[in-house]
Design a protein around this motif. Structure first.
Motif, short mmCIF file in Angstrom:
data_model
loop_
_atom_site.label_atom_id
_atom_site.label_comp_id
_atom_site.label_asym_id
_atom_site.label_seq_id
_atom_site.Cartn_x
_atom_site.Cartn_y
_atom_site.Cartn_z
N GLY A 27 29.16 32.54 36.94
CA GLY A 27 30.30 31.65 36.81
C GLY A 27 31.28 31.86 37.95
O GLY A 27 31.01 32.61 38.90
N SER A 28 32.42 31.23 37.83
CA SER A 28 33.39 31.23 38.92
C SER A 28 34.24 32.49 38.98
O SER A 28 35.07 32.62 39.88
N GLY A 29 34.06 33.41 38.08
CA GLY A 29 34.79 34.67 38.11
C GLY A 29 33.91 35.79 37.58
O GLY A 29 32.82 35.56 37.07
N ALA A 30 34.41 37.01 37.72
CA ALA A 30 33.64 38.17 37.27
C ALA A 30 34.56 39.22 36.64
O ALA A 30 34.38 40.41 36.81
N GLU A 31 35.57 38.74 35.91
CA GLU A 31 36.53 39.65 35.29
C GLU A 31 35.87 40.62 34.32
O GLU A 31 36.15 41.82 34.34
N THR A 32 35.02 40.10 33.46
CA THR A 32 34.36 40.96 32.47
C THR A 32 33.60 42.09 33.17
O THR A 32 33.70 43.25 32.77
N HIS A 33 32.88 41.75 34.21
CA HIS A 33 32.11 42.77 34.94
C HIS A 33 33.03 43.82 35.56
O HIS A 33 32.74 45.01 35.50
N ALA A 34 34.12 43.38 36.17
CA ALA A 34 35.05 44.31 36.81
C ALA A 34 35.67 45.25 35.78
O ALA A 34 35.76 46.46 36.01
N HIS A 35 36.08 44.72 34.66
CA HIS A 35 36.72 45.54 33.63
C HIS A 35 35.72 46.51 33.01
O HIS A 35 36.06 47.68 32.76
N ILE A 36 34.51 46.04 32.76
CA ILE A 36 33.48 46.94 32.22
C ILE A 36 33.18 48.06 33.21
O ILE A 36 33.08 49.22 32.82
N LEU A 37 33.07 47.72 34.47
CA LEU A 37 32.81 48.73 35.50
C LEU A 37 33.94 49.75 35.57
O LEU A 37 33.71 50.95 35.69
N THR A 90 34.68 40.59 43.42
CA THR A 90 35.88 41.27 42.94
C THR A 90 36.55 40.43 41.86
O THR A 90 36.34 39.23 41.76
N SER A 91 37.40 41.10 41.07
CA SER A 91 38.17 40.40 40.05
C SER A 91 39.41 39.77 40.67
O SER A 91 39.71 40.00 41.84
N ILE A 92 40.15 39.03 39.88
CA ILE A 92 41.37 38.42 40.40
C ILE A 92 42.43 39.49 40.72
O ILE A 92 43.35 39.22 41.47
N ASP A 93 42.26 40.69 40.17
CA ASP A 93 43.15 41.80 40.48
C ASP A 93 42.62 42.67 41.63
O ASP A 93 43.20 43.70 41.95
N GLY A 94 41.48 42.27 42.23
CA GLY A 94 40.91 43.00 43.35
C GLY A 94 40.01 44.16 42.97
O GLY A 94 39.60 44.94 43.83
N LEU A 95 39.64 44.26 41.69
CA LEU A 95 38.72 45.32 41.27
C LEU A 95 37.30 44.95 41.66
O LEU A 95 36.92 43.78 41.61
N PRO A 96 36.45 45.93 42.01
CA PRO A 96 35.05 45.62 42.27
C PRO A 96 34.40 45.06 41.01
O PRO A 96 34.68 45.53 39.91
N ALA A 97 33.55 44.07 41.17
CA ALA A 97 32.91 43.45 40.01
C ALA A 97 31.39 43.54 40.13
O ALA A 97 30.80 44.49 39.66
#
Length: 193
Positions: A62-72, A175-182
């Motif tokens: 999808g257009s984002g990867a927030e879940t992946h970044a937070h899980i990581l 990366t996430s919208i907060d710049g975390l690796p995703a």
């Protein structure tokens, strides 16, 4: 009126979860100024109860990867279902998540639970180790009719090559919208754009 289920995801609760056409996934970064993320999920056959305390779902690109970044970053994840028909109920699974990609040795065993696991748009299987199972009333949730699945997501990835999917992920999912690796680049990927 809520209940905590000491036996995990079993019986009527398991049936309820598997019968719902939509559920929601919530994650958050550790940074208190970071963005909390809630994502709706759907598509018949994309969710599985592996055992009483382990569930998994197919994660479409999808257009984002927030879940992946937070899980990581921290592993925390909550999944929620709500009844739009029948008795008013909300079910939540709290746990620790991990993403399993195609280059992971566990992929074949987990993918066997999903008929669409080999679709080109699938970027991972999200595995959730459930720590708490609870329900609450859904008295304020409206009745809604399920009309059917939207074919748009599946159609958008039909016919795409692995390199095309990887190029899209390079633009949108690293990366996430907060710049975390995703999501890292796939092993052996030849594209990036």
């Amino acid at each position: 009126m809520g209940k905590v289920y000491a036996e995990g995801v079993t019986g009527d609760l398991k049936s309820f979860i598997l019968d719902q056409p939509v559920y929601f996934v919530a994650t958050a970064p550790l940074d208190p100024d970071g963005h909390v993320n809630v994502s709706p999920k759907g598509h018949a056959g994309s969710f599985a109860v592996l055992d009483d305390w382990t569930v998994a779902y197919l994660d479409w690109t999808g257009s984002g990867a927030e879940t992946h970044a937070h899980i990581l970053e921290n592993g925390r994840i909550t999944l929620m279902w709500t009844a739009f028909t029948g008795p008013p109920i909300i079910v939540r699974l709290h746990g620790r998540g991990e993403t399993v990609r195609r280059d992971d040795a566990r992929w074949p065993e987990l993918a066997a639970h999903f008929k669409d696991a080999d679709e080109p748009g699938i970027r991972a299987i999200v595995l959730v180790h459930v720590a708490r199972v609870s329900d609450s009333c859904g008295y304020s949730i409206p009745f809604m009719d399920y009309v059917g699945e939207r074919p748009v997501l599946r159609e958008s990835w039909d016919g795409k090559t692995e390199d095309e999917v990887e190029a899209y992920m390079e633009k949108k999912n690293r990366t996430s919208i907060d710049g975390l690796p995703a999501l890292p680049a796939a092993q052996g990927a030849s594209a990036a754009g």
